[in-house]
Design an enzyme around this catalytic site. Structure first.
Site, PDB file in Angstrom:
ATOM      1  CE1 TYR A   8      83.618  17.883  35.211  1.00  0.00           C
ATOM      2  CE2 TYR A   8      85.792  18.929  34.443  1.00  0.00           C
ATOM      3  CZ  TYR A   8      84.949  18.637  35.463  1.00  0.00           C
ATOM      4  OH  TYR A   8      84.942  18.870  36.602  1.00  0.00           O
ATOM      5  CB  THR A  32      83.402  13.491  35.062  1.00  0.00           C
ATOM      6  OG1 THR A  32      84.566  13.398  35.689  1.00  0.00           O
ATOM      7  CG2 THR A  32      82.228  13.894  35.633  1.00  0.00           C
ATOM      8  CE  LYS A  69      84.486  11.664  40.543  1.00  0.00           C
ATOM      9  NZ  LYS A  69      83.717  12.883  40.020  1.00  0.00           N
ATOM     10  CG  HIS A  99      80.219  15.339  40.511  1.00  0.00           C
ATOM     11  ND1 HIS A  99      80.499  15.065  39.317  1.00  0.00           N
ATOM     12  CD2 HIS A  99      80.681  16.626  40.863  1.00  0.00           C
ATOM     13  CE1 HIS A  99      81.381  16.001  38.879  1.00  0.00           C
ATOM     14  NE2 HIS A  99      81.456  17.023  39.663  1.00  0.00           N
ATOM     15  CB  SER A 158      89.958  18.407  38.358  1.00  0.00           C
ATOM     16  OG  SER A 158      89.051  19.084  37.680  1.00  0.00           O
TER      17      SER A 158
HETATM   18  C1  GLV Z   1      83.117  20.217  39.221  1.00  0.00           C
HETATM   19  O1  GLV Z   1      83.168  18.826  38.951  1.00  0.00           O
HETATM   20  C2  GLV Z   1      82.296  20.625  40.379  1.00  0.00           C
HETATM   21  O2  GLV Z   1      81.601  19.730  41.018  1.00  0.00           O
HETATM   22  O3  GLV Z   1      82.477  21.637  40.742  1.00  0.00           O
END
Ligand code: GLV
Length: 387
Positions: free
Chosen positions: A130, A156, A252, A276, A107
């Site tokens: 992101y 994302t 995603k 998510h 991430s």
């Molecule tokens: C980050 O992507 C989260 O969901 O905390």
């Protein structure tokens, strides 16, 4: 110690060993947590068709995800703050994944940086980004991922703004944790975590601190997302970012057939049907319920993956039988990491692999690549009739 046989066992150990604010961060959904709950409970509504007297020798769960070989169709999902669940957690998880032969996706919100993970692993990993306003930062992130040999980027699409997770606000979530009366009292009962954490220098957001400009409080996820994320994101920008990276891309956060068509048109190598983990739009359907309509829309045009709700090999098999080419686990491996570090991640993968392999056999199949919807009994109204 009693035998560890389920992800639930690892989760209990994770809760006992890791500071409350980080366990809670992993174990929450946004707002009422309805979607977070339904992501798992909807898997239970799908049943397997038991078959007997079928030769079950020579089974295999090996397949590919975006053309890369995997020992089972289960990648480690990008999860923020993994290095707070256990010291150097991203390195531990990446090493467990490469030994097991499944993809690890780092991430952007990780504690260990891209370079840290690359230095401690041998195989290429995937990197999640992101969509940020700062073009320079994006370019540098992609350059860093390229230099580290990352074999895919996961973009994302469902987090330009953050769904509120009440526990994070109440706990004052930050990395590293702030010393308040409550956090000190909690830490006092979790001292082995603290001792390990003191032995590493990786206690900040490693991809951000020292790399991103104009972040007022780099210890806070909420403030960074609020300041840096691109609220104006649209498909044109997604196409730009795909071009900026220039390599394999996985998009995603797709929950809608029209969005899936758009992602396929842009030439993504795969899409991830994902809400998510129930952490963003509370009240949307579970990802497994969203999968059939997306398969119908783009199943023959783009590889479809699924995350959100997978806690067992049975769940993996159900998603694959419904058409997904791959799945991701987030909380399930983080539970292992918080429980026992790298060994715990390996344990989580072993548990899921065994469940997947045995369940596939009991459904009368020997090869994950030949698993189809015939092994399932799906309620007729599973997708729902929505007006
Ligand atoms: C980050 O992507 C989260 O969901 O905390």
């Amino acid at each position: 110690m009693a035998a560890i046989t389920t992800i639930e066992d690892l989760k209990r150990m994770h809760k006992r060993r890791t500071p409350k604010m980080f366990y809670d961060y992993a174990e929450s959904g946004s707002w009422t947590e309805q979607t977070f709950r339904e992501n798992t409970s909807d898997f239970d509504k799908i049943k397997f068709r038991q078959r007997v007297a079928v030769d079950m020798t020579n089974r295999t769960t090996a397949t590919t995800m975006i053309g890369q070989e995997v020992s089972m169709p289960v990648a480690l999902a990008p999860v923020g703050l993994t290095g707070m669940q256990s010291a150097d957690g991203e390195i531990k998880a990446a090493r467990a994944a490469e030994k097991f032969g499944v993809p690890f996706c780092l991430s952007t919100m990780s504690i260990c940086s891209i370079e840290d993970v690359a230095a401690k692993t041998e195989k290429p990993f995937w990197f999640q980004v992101y969509t940020l306003k700062d073009d320079d930062f994006m370019k540098r992130l992609f350059d860093r991922a390229r230099a580290a040999g990352c074999s895919a980027v996961v973009i994302t699409l469902d987090l330009q703004i953050m769904g509120q997770r009440h526990k994070d606000l109440k706990n004052g979530l930050s990395a590293p944790p702030k010393f308040t009366l409550a956090s000190m009292a909690d830490l006092a009962t979790k001292w082995p975590w603290g001792i390990e954490m003191l032995q590493t220098k990786r206690r900040f957001f490693g991809n951000i601190v020292g790399h991103a400009k104009g972040v007022s409080n780099p210890a806070s996820l909420a403030s960074w997302t609020a300041e840096a994320f691109d609220h104006a994101l649209d498909w044109e920008r997604v196409a730009e970012l795909m071009k900026m990276w220039g390599g394999p891309v996985i998009l995603k956060g797709i929950m809608d057939a029209d969005d899936a068509r758009k992602a396929a048109e842009l030439g993504a190598d795969a899409i991830v049907v994902s809400n998510h983990g129930g952490r963003q739009l509370d009240g949307t359907v579970s990802s497994i319920r969203a999968l059939p309509a997306i398969m119908e829309a783009v199943g023959d045009k783009v590889e479809v993956h699924l995350d959100s709700g997978i806690r067992s090999g049975q769940d993996v098999l159900k998603a694959i039988a419904m058409g997904a080419k791959g799945t991701y686990i987030g909380r399930a491996y983080v539970n292992g990491l918080g429980a026992m570090g790298q060994k715990g991640v390996t344990k989580a993968l072993e548990i899921i692999h065994k469940e997947l392999d045995t369940t596939m056999a009991l459904c009368g199949r020997r090869d994950i690549n030949n698993v189809d919807r015939d092994i399932l009994m799906v309620p007729e109204d599973f997708e729902g009739r929505w007006a």
